[in-house]
Scaffold this motif. Structure first.
Motif, PDB file in Angstrom:
ATOM      1  N   ASP A 102       9.129  -2.016 -11.052  1.00  0.00           N
ATOM      2  CA  ASP A 102       8.274  -0.833 -10.932  1.00  0.00           C
ATOM      3  C   ASP A 102       7.406  -0.688 -12.176  1.00  0.00           C
ATOM      4  O   ASP A 102       6.221  -0.331 -12.093  1.00  0.00           O
ATOM      5  CB  ASP A 102       9.144   0.425 -10.760  1.00  0.00           C
ATOM      6  CG  ASP A 102       9.686   0.553  -9.355  1.00  0.00           C
ATOM      7  OD1 ASP A 102       9.149  -0.103  -8.442  1.00  0.00           O
ATOM      8  OD2 ASP A 102      10.656   1.318  -9.160  1.00  0.00           O
ATOM      9  N   TRP A 103       8.018  -0.962 -13.304  1.00  0.00           N
ATOM     10  CA  TRP A 103       7.319  -0.886 -14.595  1.00  0.00           C
ATOM     11  C   TRP A 103       6.161  -1.888 -14.617  1.00  0.00           C
ATOM     12  O   TRP A 103       5.079  -1.616 -15.131  1.00  0.00           O
ATOM     13  CB  TRP A 103       8.332  -1.183 -15.694  1.00  0.00           C
ATOM     14  CG  TRP A 103       8.005  -0.691 -17.071  1.00  0.00           C
ATOM     15  CD1 TRP A 103       6.778  -0.418 -17.597  1.00  0.00           C
ATOM     16  CD2 TRP A 103       8.955  -0.441 -18.116  1.00  0.00           C
ATOM     17  NE1 TRP A 103       6.904  -0.020 -18.902  1.00  0.00           N
ATOM     18  CE2 TRP A 103       8.230  -0.017 -19.256  1.00  0.00           C
ATOM     19  CE3 TRP A 103      10.345  -0.548 -18.220  1.00  0.00           C
ATOM     20  CZ2 TRP A 103       8.853   0.300 -20.460  1.00  0.00           C
ATOM     21  CZ3 TRP A 103      10.955  -0.231 -19.421  1.00  0.00           C
ATOM     22  CH2 TRP A 103      10.223   0.197 -20.521  1.00  0.00           C
ATOM     23  N   MET A 104       6.374  -3.067 -14.033  1.00  0.00           N
ATOM     24  CA  MET A 104       5.318  -4.081 -13.968  1.00  0.00           C
ATOM     25  C   MET A 104       4.128  -3.587 -13.143  1.00  0.00           C
ATOM     26  O   MET A 104       2.964  -3.833 -13.500  1.00  0.00           O
ATOM     27  CB  MET A 104       5.867  -5.371 -13.357  1.00  0.00           C
ATOM     28  CG  MET A 104       6.738  -6.169 -14.309  1.00  0.00           C
ATOM     29  SD  MET A 104       7.641  -7.517 -13.500  1.00  0.00           S
ATOM     30  CE  MET A 104       6.312  -8.383 -12.736  1.00  0.00           C
ATOM     31  N   VAL A 105       4.408  -2.896 -12.051  1.00  0.00           N
ATOM     32  CA  VAL A 105       3.317  -2.337 -11.241  1.00  0.00           C
ATOM     33  C   VAL A 105       2.520  -1.343 -12.084  1.00  0.00           C
ATOM     34  O   VAL A 105       1.286  -1.360 -12.096  1.00  0.00           O
ATOM     35  CB  VAL A 105       3.865  -1.638  -9.978  1.00  0.00           C
ATOM     36  CG1 VAL A 105       2.734  -0.970  -9.212  1.00  0.00           C
ATOM     37  CG2 VAL A 105       4.597  -2.631  -9.093  1.00  0.00           C
ATOM     38  N   LEU A 108       2.246  -1.243 -15.381  1.00  0.00           N
ATOM     39  CA  LEU A 108       1.495  -1.907 -16.449  1.00  0.00           C
ATOM     40  C   LEU A 108       0.302  -2.679 -15.912  1.00  0.00           C
ATOM     41  O   LEU A 108      -0.758  -2.731 -16.536  1.00  0.00           O
ATOM     42  CB  LEU A 108       2.426  -2.857 -17.220  1.00  0.00           C
ATOM     43  CG  LEU A 108       3.504  -2.192 -18.066  1.00  0.00           C
ATOM     44  CD1 LEU A 108       4.490  -3.239 -18.586  1.00  0.00           C
ATOM     45  CD2 LEU A 108       2.878  -1.430 -19.228  1.00  0.00           C
ATOM     46  N   GLY A 109       0.471  -3.283 -14.724  1.00  0.00           N
ATOM     47  CA  GLY A 109      -0.567  -4.167 -14.227  1.00  0.00           C
ATOM     48  C   GLY A 109      -1.667  -3.468 -13.457  1.00  0.00           C
ATOM     49  O   GLY A 109      -2.815  -3.914 -13.467  1.00  0.00           O
ATOM     50  N   ARG A 110      -1.327  -2.362 -12.797  1.00  0.00           N
ATOM     51  CA  ARG A 110      -2.276  -1.821 -11.829  1.00  0.00           C
ATOM     52  C   ARG A 110      -2.618  -0.347 -11.953  1.00  0.00           C
ATOM     53  O   ARG A 110      -3.498   0.137 -11.246  1.00  0.00           O
ATOM     54  CB  ARG A 110      -1.752  -2.076 -10.413  1.00  0.00           C
ATOM     55  CG  ARG A 110      -1.777  -3.549 -10.001  1.00  0.00           C
ATOM     56  CD  ARG A 110      -3.151  -4.132 -10.121  1.00  0.00           C
ATOM     57  NE  ARG A 110      -3.282  -5.486  -9.566  1.00  0.00           N
ATOM     58  CZ  ARG A 110      -4.300  -6.284  -9.851  1.00  0.00           C
ATOM     59  NH1 ARG A 110      -5.248  -5.896 -10.688  1.00  0.00           N
ATOM     60  NH2 ARG A 110      -4.372  -7.495  -9.325  1.00  0.00           N
TER      61      ARG A 110
END
Lengths: 242, 242
Positions: free
Chosen positions: A144-147, A149-151
DNA sequence: CGCTATCTTGAATCCCTTCAAGTCGCGTGG
DNA sequence: CCACGCGACTTGAAGGGATTCAAGATAGCG
């Protein structure tokens, strides 16, 4: 780099007994763990472990807040973990710390000696299965954290961060009042992949929009929970559904 | 939404026998697994599972490449997992898919029926410990990915992605030749938190800088490995060290 | 051979960062 | 008590890197 040691505390009265790696343990298993455990406290602001450092113990956070961070060669910092009580620090089978661990508040750790603990994990399914469950939870959180950071935009990142704080600190209290941010503006920035100036600006904007209000710089109230959620960019009930 | 089924294959000749969740299993344990397993193939481009969908089985990737993605309500997509042979799909204890799973190439899965498999995990330490190990590896990878998404420039992201491809596909071949990118420009963009135009521009730039060259749009050679590493923003040996 | 999806490249725009100048809050010491 | 100093925070203005919008180029496939 060595921290204050404490006498043994009774697992029965341990505040994280129900949620830590020992959550499913029988009293016999607790006794085995008890033999290899020590309590340590680390004052707020201190670094508990540096990336690359050899560690002689694993630990569970008993009380306090800590962060895991990684630093690029030119000094850029990204937080990759926010550790609250019951979270586990370290990785069985690994000798060196993979992340910088920093105590945000005063931190109490329940530490397990490395070698005997690794043995115990291998031979105690109640512990290894609980660790698997907790690691899978962390992996979901990391994704979820990656989403984020990325988007997500800066505003969405801040809103998501605040919503996470509300969720993790006020378990099932409907009206969240006076939520502790724990982190400085710069630490929030390292959490969200932003600069501290942008964090400050977006917090001011959410305040201006009457979505949150500040008690002081480190505590806030949510004035409009659904508006906060709308600002996160996530769909209706997000990752809570499944 | 149901895919081609196959006859049982012999675990002894399975290409992922040494690395999958069954890596440490005895022949008895393999027999137990064998009773609840089925092979499925999914053609390239097909979605193997949608977020929220109820799944009746877990699986290991036997051959092919798949992605895990999450989509925000307005359609922005972030990839959160890149699955290669031996990687595991699904989560014991969870009924619904948490991510969209897409077959990038033709995909062969070794599928385990949900309920019996959950029982087996609970009672077979060689499997649960291997799953723990693999999940911890994935968590580490996710955290490196977070650093990339939160703090790296477009050029650094691309360089890191290419270096990862080299590392994951050419295990210990010194001179990496003709590395398969697997993903389209848009999929790379979803991996890196960029737009496909930016991906294309940065790939062209690395080519112009003589760091890589293209065999065709989907295969490349690394012409200068250390220059590629320098372009990642990571320090000397990065996450490989510990 | 031509159609179409994928990819490349260019130009303009925008969001976040960078740089800079304050403001706020708190502990210390005169 | 209050001036002082310092670190944390806020706010403004300018700049830059990635995105957006748009036009072509390329390659795979009937």
């Amino acid at each position: 780099m060595s921290f204050a040691l404490h006498n043994h505390l009774n697992c029965g009265s341990c505040p994280i007994r129900e949620r830590a790696i020992c959550a499913k343990c029988s009293s016999d298993e607790l006794k085995t763990l008890d033999k290899v455990k020590t309590y340590r406290t680390i004052p707020a602001g201190q670094v508990a472990a540096y990336r690359g450092q050899e560690l002689s113990y694993f630990s569970s956070v008993v009380s306090g807040v800590a962060t895991l961070t990684k630093t690029l060669e030119d000094g850029r910092v990204q937080m990759v973990g926010l550790l609250l009580p019951s979270d586990f620090i370290g990785r069985p089978g690994r000798l060196h710390a993979e992340y910088d661990v920093t105590a945000i508040t005063d931190l109490t750790l329940c530490c397990f000696d490395r070698q005997p603990f690794e043995k115990i994990v291998e031979t105690t399914p109640t512990i290894s299965l609980r660790m698997l469950e907790m690691t899978l939870d962390e992996l979901d959180a990391a994704r979820d954290w990656m989403v984020l950071l990325g988007r997500k935009t800066a505003r969405e990142k801040i809103a998501s961060f605040l919503e996470m704080l509300v969720r993790r600190t006020t378990a099932n209290v409907a009206a969240a009042h006076k939520v502790n941010i724990w982190l400085s503006r710069e630490e929030i920035a390292n959490y969200l992949g932003l600069t501290f100036e942008t964090v400050s600006r977006q917090l001011s904007q959410l305040k201006k929009d009457r979505i949150i209000e500040f008690v002081d710089r480190r505590y806030f109230n949510v004035m409009d929970m659904s508006a906060l959620h709308d600002a996160t960019g996530d769909d209706a009930d997000g990752s809570v559904l499944y």
